[in-house]
Design a protein around this motif. Structure first.
Motif, PDB file in Angstrom:
ATOM      1  N   HIS A 191      53.140  29.063  36.584  1.00  6.18           N
ATOM      2  CA  HIS A 191      53.649  28.069  37.528  1.00  6.18           C
ATOM      3  C   HIS A 191      53.964  26.742  36.832  1.00  6.18           C
ATOM      4  CE1 HIS A 191      54.891  26.855  41.393  1.00  6.18           C
ATOM      5  NE2 HIS A 191      53.911  25.978  41.607  1.00  6.18           N
ATOM      6  N   ASP A 192      53.416  25.620  37.320  1.00  6.61           N
ATOM      7  CA  ASP A 192      53.843  24.313  36.825  1.00  6.61           C
ATOM      8  C   ASP A 192      53.091  23.869  35.579  1.00  6.61           C
ATOM      9  OD1 ASP A 192      51.475  24.007  38.262  1.00  6.61           O
ATOM     10  OD2 ASP A 192      52.020  22.057  39.104  1.00  6.61           O
ATOM     11  N   GLN A 208      55.765  31.585  39.067  1.00  4.62           N
ATOM     12  CA  GLN A 208      55.201  31.461  40.398  1.00  4.62           C
ATOM     13  C   GLN A 208      53.694  31.205  40.300  1.00  4.62           C
ATOM     14  OE1 GLN A 208      58.315  33.512  40.060  1.00  4.62           O
ATOM     15  NE2 GLN A 208      58.710  31.412  40.753  1.00  4.62           N
ATOM     16  N   HIS A 265      52.392  29.102  42.932  1.00  2.40           N
ATOM     17  CA  HIS A 265      52.240  27.995  43.880  1.00  2.40           C
ATOM     18  C   HIS A 265      51.339  28.421  45.036  1.00  2.40           C
ATOM     19  CE1 HIS A 265      53.490  24.550  46.369  1.00  2.40           C
ATOM     20  NE2 HIS A 265      53.700  25.409  47.349  1.00  2.40           N
ATOM     21  N   GLN A 313      47.147  26.465  47.870  1.00  2.53           N
ATOM     22  CA  GLN A 313      48.163  26.192  46.857  1.00  2.53           C
ATOM     23  C   GLN A 313      47.511  25.562  45.618  1.00  2.53           C
ATOM     24  OE1 GLN A 313      50.892  23.521  48.807  1.00  2.53           O
ATOM     25  NE2 GLN A 313      51.762  25.114  50.118  1.00  2.53           N
ATOM     26  N   HIS A 314      48.042  25.925  44.450  1.00  2.40           N
ATOM     27  CA  HIS A 314      47.615  25.289  43.200  1.00  2.40           C
ATOM     28  C   HIS A 314      46.091  25.240  43.069  1.00  2.40           C
ATOM     29  CE1 HIS A 314      51.613  23.214  42.088  1.00  2.40           C
ATOM     30  NE2 HIS A 314      51.855  24.020  43.110  1.00  2.40           N
ATOM     31  N   TYR A 319      46.881  27.680  33.572  1.00  2.73           N
ATOM     32  CA  TYR A 319      47.226  27.483  34.987  1.00  2.73           C
ATOM     33  C   TYR A 319      46.654  26.132  35.382  1.00  2.73           C
ATOM     34  CZ  TYR A 319      47.640  28.376  40.039  1.00  2.73           C
ATOM     35  OH  TYR A 319      47.964  28.299  41.389  1.00  2.73           O
ATOM     36  N   ASP A 343      56.644  31.933  47.744  1.00  2.65           N
ATOM     37  CA  ASP A 343      56.139  31.117  46.649  1.00  2.65           C
ATOM     38  C   ASP A 343      57.160  30.016  46.365  1.00  2.65           C
ATOM     39  OD1 ASP A 343      54.940  30.401  43.894  1.00  2.65           O
ATOM     40  OD2 ASP A 343      53.641  32.033  44.565  1.00  2.65           O
TER      41      ASP A 343
END
Length: 283
Positions: free
Chosen positions: A113-114, A230, A232, A42-43, A84, A167
């Motif tokens: 994503h985040d 997405q 993740h 993840q990440h 990212y 995800d």
């Protein structure tokens, strides 16, 4: 000597050898990644920097990047920044200045994503069209997500179907209003345990997860942003449909023909190129 001759045939503007197969006329992409966070798989921001430096180069881009925000020197020749990095919307004044100057001259942004999470979502939404606030429960955690392709005519979504991936989706969003984002795909927010506990009213709501945004900062030139929320689960970057969508979205954000990266064919290797033993054995 033969290997040196192969390298000397292609040099960049500074006189250094280019990577084999690099397109000297390719779009310039800056990958802004971050340190690894979350659990295994993840990440994985550093792995993205390594993998997508190679993928984009093989698809005809000229790639630079780092694990820190780019400055004005980094962005002098950049067409698009691909972000990212967890909570990339936490920006210092100097980072804001460099990013805004880049967008004002028409530079493109791609947020994954985040990256669009930070302390001031209203501000970051002025750069990518939508953002979410750090500290709020605005996520599903990992769960099956089914895409509904809203704009099937978009060239970015040419090879995307209504697929389901495992995800994370985001929902409590701050959106730009003038103009609004152009939605490419949505997800119906599943009633995961975290949603049921912290934000039950969002269960079953349809929320954009992939979009484009065309806008102009005051005093600037028209600019573009492409967002995929997405990422993740890092393995999803290897999904063929998603990879093709990202390549098209990056080209679009950089104001290049949308198929420029997906259609690039590297030139044949020079006859005197010496392949390593592992490659020499391949048919």
């Amino acid at each position: 000597m033969m290997q040196q001759a192969a390298c000397s045939q292609a040099v960049n503007a500074e006189g250094a050898p280019r990577p084999w197969g690099q397109n000297p006329n390719g779009m310039h992409v800056y990958l802004w990644a971050g340190l690894k966070s979350h659990f295994e798989g993840q990440h994985d921001y550093p792995q993205f920097l390594a993998d997508w430096s190679k993928i984009l180069t093989e698809h005809g881009a000229i790639v630079d990047g780092s694990l820190h925000a780019p400055d004005s020197n980094d962005l002098e020749h950049t067409d698009v920044i691909v972000i990212y990095k967890g909570d990339a919307a936490y920006l210092s004044d100097a980072e804001k200045t460099a990013l805004e100057a880049f967008v004002r001259r028409g530079g493109g942004l791609v947020s994954i994503h985040d990256s669009l999470c930070g302390p001031d979502p209203a501000y970051f939404a002025t750069l990518v069209g939508g953002a979410k606030k750090h500290g709020e429960v605005n996520f599903t955690l990992g769960t099956p997500l089914h895409y509904d392709i809203v704009d099937k005519t978009s060239p970015i979504m040419e090879e995307m179907t209504d697929i389901t991936i495992v995800d994370e989706a985001f929902y409590k969003m701050t959106w730009a209003k003038n103009p609004e984002v152009h939605v490419l795909a949505t997800v119906t927010i599943p009633n995961t345990p975290v949603v049921a506990k912290a934000a039950p009213t969002y269960a079953g709501k349809v929320v954009p997860q992939i979009w484009t945004w065309e806008h102009t900062l005051p005093g600037g030139q028209p600019a573009r942003a492409f967002v995929w929320m997405q990422g993740h689960t890092y393995a999803n970057f290897a999904n063929y449909q998603i990879q093709q969508m990202l390549l098209r979205g990056i080209a679009w954000a950089g104001k290049r023909p949308v198929d420029e990266l997906v259609s690039y064919v590297a030139p044949p290797r020079p006859q005197h190129f010496i392949a390593p033993p592992s490659e020499a054995a391949r048919p």
